[in-house]
Design a protein around this motif. Structure first.
Motif, PDB file in Angstrom:
ATOM      1  N   UNK A  53       0.845  -1.190   0.000  1.00  0.00           N
ATOM      2  CA  UNK A  53       0.000   0.000   0.000  1.00  0.00           C
ATOM      3  C   UNK A  53       0.883   1.243   0.000  1.00  0.00           C
ATOM      4  N   UNK A  54       0.506   2.216  -0.818  1.00  0.00           N
ATOM      5  CA  UNK A  54       1.234   3.480  -0.908  1.00  0.00           C
ATOM      6  C   UNK A  54       0.454   4.533  -0.135  1.00  0.00           C
ATOM      7  N   UNK A  55       1.074   5.081   0.904  1.00  0.00           N
ATOM      8  CA  UNK A  55       0.391   5.986   1.828  1.00  0.00           C
ATOM      9  C   UNK A  55       0.612   7.444   1.443  1.00  0.00           C
ATOM     10  N   UNK A  56      -0.473   8.208   1.469  1.00  0.00           N
ATOM     11  CA  UNK A  56      -0.355   9.665   1.354  1.00  0.00           C
ATOM     12  C   UNK A  56       0.083  10.249   2.699  1.00  0.00           C
ATOM     13  N   UNK A  57       0.886  11.312   2.644  1.00  0.00           N
ATOM     14  CA  UNK A  57       1.381  11.989   3.837  1.00  0.00           C
ATOM     15  C   UNK A  57       1.107  13.488   3.700  1.00  0.00           C
ATOM     16  N   UNK A  67       0.811  13.918  -1.460  1.00  0.00           N
ATOM     17  CA  UNK A  67      -0.612  14.231  -1.436  1.00  0.00           C
ATOM     18  C   UNK A  67      -1.450  13.023  -1.835  1.00  0.00           C
ATOM     19  N   UNK A  68      -2.654  12.974  -1.294  1.00  0.00           N
ATOM     20  CA  UNK A  68      -3.557  11.875  -1.642  1.00  0.00           C
ATOM     21  C   UNK A  68      -3.807  11.824  -3.140  1.00  0.00           C
ATOM     22  N   UNK A 107      -6.490   9.538   6.349  1.00  0.00           N
ATOM     23  CA  UNK A 107      -7.383  10.695   6.403  1.00  0.00           C
ATOM     24  C   UNK A 107      -6.841  11.816   7.285  1.00  0.00           C
ATOM     25  N   UNK A 108      -5.991  11.485   8.235  1.00  0.00           N
ATOM     26  CA  UNK A 108      -5.322  12.540   9.005  1.00  0.00           C
ATOM     27  C   UNK A 108      -4.466  13.389   8.086  1.00  0.00           C
ATOM     28  N   UNK A 133      -5.061  17.546   6.526  1.00  0.00           N
ATOM     29  CA  UNK A 133      -4.095  18.639   6.588  1.00  0.00           C
ATOM     30  C   UNK A 133      -3.704  19.095   5.186  1.00  0.00           C
ATOM     31  N   UNK A 134      -3.521  18.141   4.274  1.00  0.00           N
ATOM     32  CA  UNK A 134      -3.020  18.477   2.953  1.00  0.00           C
ATOM     33  C   UNK A 134      -4.056  18.931   1.960  1.00  0.00           C
ATOM     34  N   UNK A 135      -5.252  18.333   2.035  1.00  0.00           N
ATOM     35  CA  UNK A 135      -6.241  18.591   0.994  1.00  0.00           C
ATOM     36  C   UNK A 135      -7.663  18.812   1.490  1.00  0.00           C
ATOM     37  N   UNK A 136      -8.082  18.141   2.547  1.00  0.00           N
ATOM     38  CA  UNK A 136      -9.451  18.255   3.005  1.00  0.00           C
ATOM     39  C   UNK A 136     -10.405  17.496   2.100  1.00  0.00           C
TER      40      UNK A 136
END
Length: 260
Positions: A138-142, A155-156, A177-178, A182-185
């Motif tokens: 899995x590739x995680x957005x940060x 970014x997601x 989602x955390x 913060x990054x995009x909403x």
């Protein structure tokens, strides 16, 4: 119904990791860990815990050929560690992170075309590795604003685009989602889009600000839970969050937020 998991790195921190995962198991959750090289895998395997996810590489990056080769090499080692714990998912980031969560190889600005091409090739090979081993990477957005400045493909939207472009069952998105708040909403629409594409491997949660359990910040997680139920999502939701106070209470709040 979703499966609930808890990151053992962030709760019961005054106890050894084996006791943490045991406590998480006894509370009715699956357990997750980060860097498996820091733990005694034999001791963890002797616990009754069901492991949901662990870090799927030791070092490397998606942005250049040398870093990609290192990421692939250590991903192969991580597959063997995952087999030892019967762990079905291995988590990735755009680059290795140090002890403070900062990128070992930071990127200024948007990744360019060659970086994206390298990431695509590397993730395709990662997906093939996962498929042959019977696990999912899995590739995680940060987020880069607070926790992880300089991480590429953070970014997601970027993470989802890479996973969609690879389009292999051995690679899915870890939708955090955390970080996305913060990054995009716009979390609910993000969940709907990723689920509609069939690309969610796992969802991770924490509240904003503070990265603590649901109910301590601004995110309406019961609303997210209702949307997940409406969509028919039956995968894993993992709390990757610090306890704001009592650890057991934090787990209870997490359970309550995702119990309809």
């Amino acid at each position: 119904m979703v499966t609930l998991a808890v990151c053992a790195e962030m709760v019961f921190r005054d106890r050894p990791i084996q006791e943490r995962v045991r406590r998480i198991h006894d509370a009715g959750f699956q357990a997750e860990i980060w860097d498996w090289t820091r733990h005694d895998l034999d001791a963890l395997a002797r616990t009754p815990a069901d492991f949901s996810s662990m870090t799927g590489y030791i070092s490397g990056t998606l942005t250049d050929e040398d870093g990609a080769a290192e990421l692939l090499r250590t991903a192969e080692e991580s597959v063997k560690a995952a087999e030892h714990l019967s762990c079905p998912r291995l988590n990735l980031h755009g680059t290795g992170l140090d002890g403070r969560g900062l990128p070992v190889v930071p990127v200024t600005g948007e990744p360019d075309g060659p970086m994206r091409a390298t990431a695509h090739r590397t993730l395709t090979r990662i997906a093939e590795l996962g498929e042959s081993a019977g696990v999912v990477f899995t590739l995680e957005n940060l987020n880069t604003a607070v926790d992880h400045p300089g991480v590429p493909f953070a970014r997601a939207a970027d993470t989802l685009a890479l996973v969609e472009a690879v389009d292999r069952p051995g690679l899915r998105m870890n939708l955090d989602l955390y970080h996305a708040q913060i990054g995009e909403g716009n979390l609910i629409e993000l969940v709907r889009r990723a689920h509609g594409l069939g690309l969610i491997g796992e969802i991770q949660i924490a509240d904003v600000p503070g990265r603590c359990e649901p109910g301590t910040g601004e995110i309406n997680y019961p609303a997210v839970a209702r949307v997940l139920a409406d969509l028919g999502y039956d995968g894993t939701v993992a709390m990757e969050a610090w306890a704001s106070g009592d650890d057991d209470l934090a787990l209870d709040r997490f359970r309550a937020a995702f119990t309809l």
